[in-house]
Design a protein around this motif. Structure first.
Motif, PDB file in Angstrom:
ATOM      1  N   GLN A  63       2.275  -0.176   0.982  1.00  0.00           N
ATOM      2  CA  GLN A  63       0.993  -0.049   0.292  1.00  0.00           C
ATOM      3  C   GLN A  63       0.069  -1.215   0.653  1.00  0.00           C
ATOM      4  O   GLN A  63      -1.147  -1.032   0.792  1.00  0.00           O
ATOM      5  CB  GLN A  63       1.194   0.031  -1.214  1.00  0.00           C
TER       6      GLN A  63
ATOM      7  N   LEU B 106      -1.482  -0.377   4.105  1.00  0.00           N
ATOM      8  CA  LEU B 106      -2.606   0.557   4.050  1.00  0.00           C
ATOM      9  C   LEU B 106      -3.857  -0.140   3.519  1.00  0.00           C
ATOM     10  O   LEU B 106      -4.955   0.061   4.053  1.00  0.00           O
ATOM     11  CB  LEU B 106      -2.256   1.758   3.169  1.00  0.00           C
ATOM     12  N   ALA B 107      -3.695  -0.955   2.491  1.00  0.00           N
ATOM     13  CA  ALA B 107      -4.843  -1.688   1.945  1.00  0.00           C
ATOM     14  C   ALA B 107      -5.430  -2.627   2.991  1.00  0.00           C
ATOM     15  O   ALA B 107      -6.658  -2.751   3.128  1.00  0.00           O
ATOM     16  CB  ALA B 107      -4.422  -2.471   0.705  1.00  0.00           C
TER      17      ALA B 107
ATOM     18  N   LEU C  68       2.197   1.529  10.144  1.00  0.00           N
ATOM     19  CA  LEU C  68       2.136   2.440   8.998  1.00  0.00           C
ATOM     20  C   LEU C  68       2.678   3.811   9.381  1.00  0.00           C
ATOM     21  O   LEU C  68       3.430   4.438   8.623  1.00  0.00           O
ATOM     22  CB  LEU C  68       0.682   2.552   8.528  1.00  0.00           C
TER      23      LEU C  68
ATOM     24  N   GLN D 287       1.965   8.698   0.403  1.00  0.00           N
ATOM     25  CA  GLN D 287       2.767   7.514   0.676  1.00  0.00           C
ATOM     26  C   GLN D 287       1.873   6.287   0.786  1.00  0.00           C
ATOM     27  O   GLN D 287       0.663   6.392   0.968  1.00  0.00           O
ATOM     28  CB  GLN D 287       3.565   7.727   1.960  1.00  0.00           C
ATOM     29  N   ALA D 288       2.506   5.125   0.693  1.00  0.00           N
ATOM     30  CA  ALA D 288       1.805   3.832   0.750  1.00  0.00           C
ATOM     31  C   ALA D 288       0.679   3.783  -0.283  1.00  0.00           C
ATOM     32  O   ALA D 288      -0.420   3.307  -0.013  1.00  0.00           O
ATOM     33  CB  ALA D 288       1.252   3.578   2.153  1.00  0.00           C
ATOM     34  N   THR D 289       0.957   4.274  -1.484  1.00  0.00           N
ATOM     35  CA  THR D 289      -0.101   4.424  -2.495  1.00  0.00           C
ATOM     36  C   THR D 289      -0.386   3.115  -3.235  1.00  0.00           C
ATOM     37  O   THR D 289       0.491   2.287  -3.462  1.00  0.00           O
ATOM     38  CB  THR D 289       0.287   5.493  -3.526  1.00  0.00           C
ATOM     39  N   THR D 290      -1.643   2.964  -3.597  1.00  0.00           N
ATOM     40  CA  THR D 290      -2.118   1.883  -4.463  1.00  0.00           C
ATOM     41  C   THR D 290      -2.997   2.529  -5.526  1.00  0.00           C
ATOM     42  O   THR D 290      -3.836   3.377  -5.202  1.00  0.00           O
ATOM     43  CB  THR D 290      -2.950   0.862  -3.670  1.00  0.00           C
ATOM     44  N   ASP D 291      -2.803   2.178  -6.779  1.00  0.00           N
ATOM     45  CA  ASP D 291      -3.609   2.770  -7.862  1.00  0.00           C
ATOM     46  C   ASP D 291      -3.962   1.669  -8.861  1.00  0.00           C
ATOM     47  O   ASP D 291      -3.140   1.262  -9.678  1.00  0.00           O
ATOM     48  CB  ASP D 291      -2.830   3.897  -8.543  1.00  0.00           C
TER      49      ASP D 291
ATOM     50  N   HIS E 115      -7.708   4.029  -5.717  1.00  0.00           N
ATOM     51  CA  HIS E 115      -6.502   4.821  -5.469  1.00  0.00           C
ATOM     52  C   HIS E 115      -6.444   5.152  -3.983  1.00  0.00           C
ATOM     53  O   HIS E 115      -7.291   5.869  -3.464  1.00  0.00           O
ATOM     54  CB  HIS E 115      -6.549   6.106  -6.315  1.00  0.00           C
TER      55      HIS E 115
ATOM     56  N   GLY F 274      -3.865   6.255  -0.532  1.00  0.00           N
ATOM     57  CA  GLY F 274      -2.627   6.906  -0.133  1.00  0.00           C
ATOM     58  C   GLY F 274      -2.849   7.757   1.106  1.00  0.00           C
ATOM     59  O   GLY F 274      -3.983   8.137   1.413  1.00  0.00           O
TER      60      GLY F 274
END
Length: 530
Positions: free
Chosen positions: A2, A5-6, A54, A67-71, A83, A85
């Motif tokens: 995550q 991705l960010a 990634l 996948q690789a989620t941020t919330d 959010h 992903g």
């Protein structure tokens, strides 16, 4: 994952700020301009590396899972979240964006377009990359809108300050068209978010429109589709595109065609199809009709431009070809079937690779000849690339046949699958109407072959004049030795080879893309239950 991705999304934005700062003394090299251009290559290269890592860490056994989620809660009062992903739909687009931006930065290091400060150029390129990557990675409607708008200002300045003739008019046309569409799209996104009680795209896709009335869905789809259709662009909302491409610098055209047009079609797949299926079902036949109209219109416009004596601009021709190719993408989406939508997503990637390569090649031609006018390039002292620059001519012919959908190359599979999707559309859609659309689309493939082969014949083939041979310094002056034109340079080879290689790879191994997208598409169309 995550964090990766960010970083991929935010990294270019940080790099853009750093590009505007003075370079440290030890990193200036021969000049500050060289330092900032090298900075652009390093930042985009790092982002590409992060995107590849990634992809390597992506769980291919579950490509339908985010996948690789941020919330993180951002604006609590409005329920807006940061959010992020990726799934099998967005991952290929993320990689395509990172790759094309890196290749553009590398190309610009050696061939910077004429214009103001290189610092501003690199900063705008990085802001554009960040906005595009964010569009494909965010999972909140409001964040999607912000990312969607974030790319407009840098592209406006790239056209207006580093473009060619008529750049100011083209830039204004681009920004006014897209901003107008965005305002209408925002109303549709707000309507969905307020009526359903959430802006979360995953929750909305899972709900599959059950929390919205049919009238709400129809109004929302109409509003959102207008904004997305302008960005795609869909006929008859396409008229900003040829002017923008003709005036834009080479890297601007590559990014505009390669990734920015994909933002519109991605919005149809990610938002409209799963969130408002009833509204999409209502408008699907109209969307398909406009799509095939665009296919035919784009092809006929290209045939008119390639005609001898028409003074057609090769960049303008490729821009019109994009209207036709994106028509196939919209036709696949309008079928509302897994086959059609998978074909649309495949055609998206193929178009980004092939048209990105074509714009690079046309930019190189314009640098060598000072013009992209087809009549000039086809004249007796014109390009005749097979004899003067055989590697450049061969690569141009390769890109042209890839664009017309030659089997074994990337352009074939997307168009074929979208036509298959129209052959058997989703339940409730008129099959006779879609069979008609399929037949019209098939005619469009023949027209595409006609104008692309004409381009190859006029630009790559041709005789050499005695006068040209004499001017080149030949001893006899018989014209048997063509005037010197630089063939593919080392930096051009480095920037173009990945696109050509991936075009062949996607054509020979389509399962690499379809294996990622199909489970995710099945899940979207089933309302998150697949």
């Amino acid at each position: 994952m995550q964090f990766l991705l960010a970083f991929t999304v935010a990294g270019p934005l940080i790099g853009a700020v750093a590009a505007l700062l003075p370079a440290p003394p030890g990193l200036k090299g021969k000049s500050p301009d060289q330092a900032v251009l090298r900075h652009g290559v390093i930042v985009t290269g790092t982002v590409l590396l992060a995107a590849i890592v990634l992809a390597l860490g992506f769980d291919r056994d579950h490509p339908s899972k985010m996948q690789a989620t941020t919330d993180i809660t951002w604006i609590k009062a409005l329920g807006v979240h940061i959010h992020l992903g990726i799934d099998g739909i967005s991952l290929p687009l993320l990689l395509l964006t990172a790759l094309l931006t890196f290749l553009c930065a590398l190309y610009s290091y050696f061939k910077l377009p004429e214009g103001p400060s290189p610092k501003a150029f690199v900063a705008l390129l990085l802001v554009l990359e960040s906005g595009t990557l964010a569009t494909f990675a965010v999972l909140d409607l409001m964040l999607f809108f912000l990312a969607f708008e974030m790319v407009l200002i840098p592209m406006y300045f790239l056209i207006a300050r580093w473009g060619g003739a008529q750049r100011q008019a083209a830039a204004w046309k681009f920004i006014l068209y897209t901003l107008l569409g965005s305002v209408v799209m925002l109303l549709g996104l707000l309507l969905i978010g307020l009526k359903s009680g959430t802006f979360d795209m995953v929750a909305l896709a899972t709900d599959n429109g059950r929390g919205l009335t049919h009238t709400t869905e129809v109004i929302a789809v109409l509003a959102i589709a207008i904004g997305l259709a302008i960005k795609t662009p869909m006929w008859p909302l396409h008229s900003w595109l040829p002017d923008a491409h003709t005036a834009a610098p080479t890297v601007g055209s590559v990014l505009l065609a390669g990734v920015m047009l994909k933002m519109g079609t991605y919005g149809f797949v990610r938002i409209v199809l799963p969130v408002a299926p009833d509204g999409m079902h209502t408008f699907a036949p109209y969307l398909a009709a406009f799509a095939v109209a665009g296919i035919i219109y784009g092809s006929l416009a290209c045939l008119a431009l390639v005609r001898p004596g028409a003074k057609g601009d090769l960049k303008r021709l490729i821009a019109y070809s994009s209207v036709g190719h994106m028509g196939f993408v919209l036709l696949g989406i309008a079928s509302m079937t897994p086959t059609g939508v998978n074909g649309a997503l495949f055609a998206n990637i193929a178009h980004g690779l092939i048209t990105g390569l074509l714009f690079f090649l046309v930019g190189a031609l314009k640098d060598r000849y000072g013009t992209a006018d087809l009549d000039t390039l086809a004249g007796t002292t014109g390009a005749a690339l097979y004899g003067r620059a055989p590697r450049l001519g061969g690569l141009l012919a390769f890109a042209a046949v890839a664009s017309l959908g030659l089997p074994g190359l990337a352009g074939f599979w997307g168009e074929m699958l979208t036509l298959f999707g129209a052959f058997d559309p989703a339940a409730g859609l008129s099959r006779p109407a879609f069979l008609t659309f399929m037949a019209i689309g098939a005619v469009g493939t023949l027209l595409t072959a006609a104008y692309m082969l004409q381009v190859v014949r006029r630009v790559c083939m041709g005789a050499y004049s005695t006068e040209a041979g004499t001017q080149s310094g030949t001893e006899s002056g018989t014209g048997t030795t063509p005037p010197y034109i630089a063939d593919i340079q080392g930096y051009e080879f480095a920037a173009w080879t990945p696109l050509a290689a991936l075009t062949v790879l996607a054509g020979l191994w389509p399962a690499a893309l379809l294996g990622l997208s199909d489970p995710a598409v099945q899940k979207l169309l089933a309302g998150g239950k697949a």
